[in-house]
Design an enzyme around this catalytic site. Structure first.
Site, PDB file in Angstrom:
ATOM      1  N   THR A 113       1.038  -1.162  -0.029  1.00  0.00           N
ATOM      2  CA  THR A 113      -0.014   0.082   0.013  1.00  0.00           C
ATOM      3  C   THR A 113       0.758   1.217  -0.139  1.00  0.00           C
ATOM      4  O   THR A 113       1.911   1.120   0.601  1.00  0.00           O
ATOM      5  CB  THR A 113      -1.125  -0.006   1.340  1.00  0.00           C
ATOM      6  OG1 THR A 113      -1.663  -1.192   1.347  1.00  0.00           O
ATOM      7  CG2 THR A 113      -1.847   1.536   1.151  1.00  0.00           C
ATOM      8  N   PHE A 146       1.149   5.285   0.579  1.00  0.00           N
ATOM      9  CA  PHE A 146       0.401   6.409   1.589  1.00  0.00           C
ATOM     10  C   PHE A 146       1.099   7.724   1.300  1.00  0.00           C
ATOM     11  O   PHE A 146       2.383   7.778   0.762  1.00  0.00           O
ATOM     12  CB  PHE A 146       0.777   5.962   2.826  1.00  0.00           C
ATOM     13  CG  PHE A 146       0.070   4.784   3.441  1.00  0.00           C
ATOM     14  CD1 PHE A 146      -0.949   4.867   4.233  1.00  0.00           C
ATOM     15  CD2 PHE A 146       0.762   3.517   3.342  1.00  0.00           C
ATOM     16  CE1 PHE A 146      -1.591   3.753   4.901  1.00  0.00           C
ATOM     17  CE2 PHE A 146       0.098   2.415   4.097  1.00  0.00           C
ATOM     18  CZ  PHE A 146      -1.228   2.666   4.617  1.00  0.00           C
TER      19      PHE A 146
END
Length: 381
Positions: free
Chosen positions: A177, A179
């Site tokens: 992921t 960010f």
């Protein structure tokens, strides 16, 4: 008597132990993590001064982009100052004393359950949806039921005293992921050993081949675009906004030239600051950090509910073939464009058929700005 300096805070969406919480620990280990129930609350915590930074997920290699973020960021008033990458390792966590054979249900966020479907199917475990993977870990700890487990991070297991029955059970071994780290004030300083990245949003004017023409400036000026996404705005299927990342700083000459041409073809164009070192630098830095197994949680509210390449001065145009000032030569852009652009338009030439517009001509004549002396320019093809 000296006054202690308060520890800076970084807000994130979710419960303590969420992957966003892990991102906070990895990217800003000296900050105190502040859990928030929603993305809106995470942003507001920074705007109000309760937190100094916000950690917001934007995309996952398995799941895709986080749609809410693209809607919220343009109006957030915050500035991107860095980015972080978290390798999403999913663990099966249960109360102490439970065995893998005991587990009948695995609780987690709706997005996380399909990402370890192979493991669950092989062990006859049914996935159950929770509002948050860290919330699922907290609930499993509260239930004290050996038949129930949570799919969550190592950090969640540490916080809630759960035992990992199986670690790293995700189907994809590249599950990561990305960010964005947001702040109230921009940071335009150049940092990192591999240059900077800049994020911006834009809407093209309602003209034939407007997107192609808008992108031409990046190709002819040697600016590498690492991301280009579109999404609908204003509830209309005809109003499309684009989100883009490029390698470079807005003060770099080649970036300035690319932005000039982009702006000409846009009805909206906003730069979200030179944001962070390039991803090559960011990933190299994070690869040196160990996975935070056993890291102690330092949350503001432990177990509280919270649902939910520097090219400055480098004029890249000099690398293009020379253009005759009489504008009679066709300028081939094929070798500078992506396959998508090649399929759209192959050549741009100056014909003198329409009023000459300086910026649009610049794309066709990248070496000699203003060299077009004919009365007009247009796209061929």
């Amino acid at each position: 008597m000296s006054t202690a300096i308060p520890q800076p805070k970084i807000s994130f969406q979710g419960e303590p132990g969420a992957y966003s919480h892990q991102a906070c620990h990895e990217a800003r280990p000296d900050f105190e993590a502040l859990p928030c129930p929603t993305f809106e609350a995470t942003i507001e915590a920074v705007r109000s001064g309760r937190a100094d930074l916000a950690m917001l997920p934007v995309e996952n290699t398995t799941y895709g982009r986080v749609a809410d973020i693209h809607r919220l960021l343009p109006e957030s008033g915050l500035h991107i100052v860095d980015e972080a990458f978290v390798r999403v390792h999913i663990n099966l966590l249960a109360v102490p004393g439970a065995a893998l054979a005991d587990i009948r249900e695995a609780w987690s966020h709706l997005v996380l359950i399909p990402q370890c479907a192979t493991f669950l199917r092989a062990h006859g475990i049914t996935g159950r949806v929770s509002t948050d993977n860290a919330r699922a870990a907290r609930d499993v700890a509260d239930w004290s039921d050996v038949t129930k487990a949570a799919l969550a991070s190592d950090l969640a297991g540490e916080i809630y005293g759960l035992t990992p029955l199986a670690r790293h059970i995700e189907d994809e071994d590249t599950n990561t992921t990305r960010f964005l780290i947001m702040a109230r004030t921009p940071d335009q300083t150049r940092r990192g050993d591999h240059g900077m990245m800049t994020t911006f949003v834009f809407r093209v004017r309602n003209l034939p081949a407007a997107l192609y023409k808008a992108m031409g400036g990046f190709a002819t000026n040697g600016v590498n675009m690492t991301k280009l996404e579109s999404y609908m705005v204003d509830g209309s299927f005809t109003a499309t906004q684009f989100y883009a990342d490029i390698e470079g700083h807005p003060e770099d000459r080649n970036v300035q030239l690319a932005f000039e041409e982009l702006d000409y073809f846009c009805s909206k164009f906003e730069i979200w600051e030179p944001t962070r070192p390039t991803r090559a630098a960011t990933r190299a830095q994070q690869a040196q950090r160990p996975i935070p197994v056993g890291i102690r949680a330092r949350c503001v509210c432990e177990k509280t509910s919270a649902l939910g390449e520097d090219t400055s001065g480098d004029d890249r145009r000099g690398a293009m073939p020379p253009v005759k000032p009489d504008c009679s030569e066709q300028v081939a852009l094929l070798d500078m464009c992506s396959e998508a652009l090649r399929s759209a338009v192959s050549l741009r030439r100056c014909r003198g058929a329409a009023p000459c517009r300086g910026r649009s001509v610049r794309a066709a004549h990248p070496v000699v700005p203003g060299a077009c002396r004919g009365p007009g320019a247009e796209a061929a093809g």
